[in-house]
Design an enzyme around this catalytic site. Sequence first.
Site, mmCIF file in Angstrom:
data_model
loop_
_atom_site.group_PDB
_atom_site.id
_atom_site.type_symbol
_atom_site.label_atom_id
_atom_site.label_comp_id
_atom_site.label_asym_id
_atom_site.label_seq_id
_atom_site.Cartn_x
_atom_site.Cartn_y
_atom_site.Cartn_z
ATOM 1 N N PRO A 109 0.805 -1.219 0.000
ATOM 2 C CA PRO A 109 0.000 0.000 0.000
ATOM 3 C C PRO A 109 0.841 1.273 0.000
ATOM 4 O O PRO A 109 0.322 2.360 -0.231
ATOM 5 C CB PRO A 109 -0.833 -0.109 1.281
ATOM 6 C CG PRO A 109 -0.443 -1.356 1.975
ATOM 7 C CD PRO A 109 0.548 -2.086 1.154
ATOM 8 N N GLU A 136 2.127 -7.589 8.931
ATOM 9 C CA GLU A 136 2.289 -6.160 9.221
ATOM 10 C C GLU A 136 3.236 -5.498 8.239
ATOM 11 O O GLU A 136 3.216 -4.304 8.047
ATOM 12 C CB GLU A 136 2.831 -5.974 10.641
ATOM 13 C CG GLU A 136 1.951 -6.568 11.713
ATOM 14 C CD GLU A 136 0.525 -6.051 11.644
ATOM 15 O OE1 GLU A 136 0.345 -4.839 11.842
ATOM 16 O OE2 GLU A 136 -0.388 -6.850 11.393
ATOM 17 N N ARG A 174 -3.666 -8.333 -20.521
ATOM 18 C CA ARG A 174 -4.605 -8.024 -21.595
ATOM 19 C C ARG A 174 -4.064 -6.973 -22.565
ATOM 20 O O ARG A 174 -4.651 -6.754 -23.624
ATOM 21 C CB ARG A 174 -5.970 -7.622 -21.034
ATOM 22 C CG ARG A 174 -5.961 -6.389 -20.206
ATOM 23 C CD ARG A 174 -7.278 -6.203 -19.479
ATOM 24 N NE ARG A 174 -8.404 -5.933 -20.377
ATOM 25 C CZ ARG A 174 -8.551 -4.814 -21.094
ATOM 26 N NH1 ARG A 174 -7.639 -3.860 -21.031
ATOM 27 N NH2 ARG A 174 -9.595 -4.651 -21.872
ATOM 28 N N ASP A 189 -10.812 0.937 -24.531
ATOM 29 C CA ASP A 189 -11.151 0.776 -23.117
ATOM 30 C C ASP A 189 -11.285 2.092 -22.391
ATOM 31 O O ASP A 189 -10.606 3.051 -22.711
ATOM 32 C CB ASP A 189 -10.018 0.045 -22.358
ATOM 33 C CG ASP A 189 -9.985 -1.407 -22.668
ATOM 34 O OD1 ASP A 189 -10.977 -1.919 -23.175
ATOM 35 O OD2 ASP A 189 -8.937 -2.019 -22.392
HETATM 36 CL CL1 6GU Z 1 -0.258 -3.801 -3.152
HETATM 37 N N1 6GU Z 1 -1.063 -4.510 -0.759
HETATM 38 C C1 6GU Z 1 -1.863 -4.415 0.311
HETATM 39 N N2 6GU Z 1 -1.660 -5.211 1.347
HETATM 40 N N3 6GU Z 1 -2.861 -3.542 0.390
HETATM 41 C C2 6GU Z 1 -3.049 -2.755 -0.670
HETATM 42 C C3 6GU Z 1 -2.256 -2.802 -1.811
HETATM 43 C C4 6GU Z 1 -1.247 -3.708 -1.816
HETATM 44 N N4 6GU Z 1 -2.689 -1.889 -2.682
HETATM 45 C C5 6GU Z 1 -3.720 -1.304 -2.085
HETATM 46 N N5 6GU Z 1 -3.930 -1.814 -0.885
#
Ligand code: 6GU
Length: 264
Positions: A109, A136, A174, A189
């Site tokens: 994230p 974590e 794709r 798209d």
């Molecule tokens: Cl790549 N990993 C995790 N754990 N949560 C996320 C993410 C990735 N992308 C958005 N949320």
Amino acid sequence: MRIDILTLFPEMFSSYLAASILQRAQEVGLLAVHLHNIRDYAAGKHRVTDEPPYGGGGGMVLKPEPIFAAVEAVLERGRQGDRETRRQGDSPSPPLPLSPSPPLILLTPQGRLFNQRVAQELAGREWLVLICGRYEGLDERVRQHLVTDEISIGDYVLTGGELAAMVVVDAVARLIPGVLGAADAAQEDSHATGLLEGPHYTRPESFRGWTVPEVLRSGHAANIARWRREQALRRTWQRRPELLLAAALTEEDRQFLAILAEGM
Ligand code: 6GU
């Protein structure tokens, strides 16, 4: 394209990869996905992959050694064209050795936001290595000294990188020429043009009294093209107006948008 995925949960990928367009892409040799269980590279009888964080606090942190070992093994195999793992009759044309430096992409994230532009960038590579984080987090030395890129699929938190890796595989695969049926199927798209797609209709012509727009049944190609363009502009203006700033617009597009803006 070859994609190696390092994960503690390879089984999460199987059904998605074994259906529809991704299955077909693999069957015809346009895509090869190799799944690797990070646990297989962990040392000791118990193959421990995570431990509590230095400094205390909750949760567990993925250890660096199994991830480094897994990446190094995967790079070695890819560079050799999988010589040692290949069996006779395995594949119609044996894989060639790959260029030595695929991007090593951590799904997290905290990564840069994934979008169609990033998908296109990755689709230009012949080989990708995706590393799925869990728990974590993972030991910072993986980030600092192993990975070359970090990707997030959006501003929300998933339990692990596996779903994100699947999103990346799907969006990238794709775009590989030949993966989609029609040669230009990815070009119209939503997002590929910088606009959202307008509406689509199929038979029946009238469903519960709701009819298909007359222009689509007119057979007039130029009118249909203009109508579709305007519908895409209208939908983008209504739902994602910020996309219009970056979209490639013609003078005719701008005039149409000016009319929309007057009517609001
Ligand atoms: Cl790549 N990993 C995790 N754990 N949560 C996320 C993410 C990735 N992308 C958005 N949320």
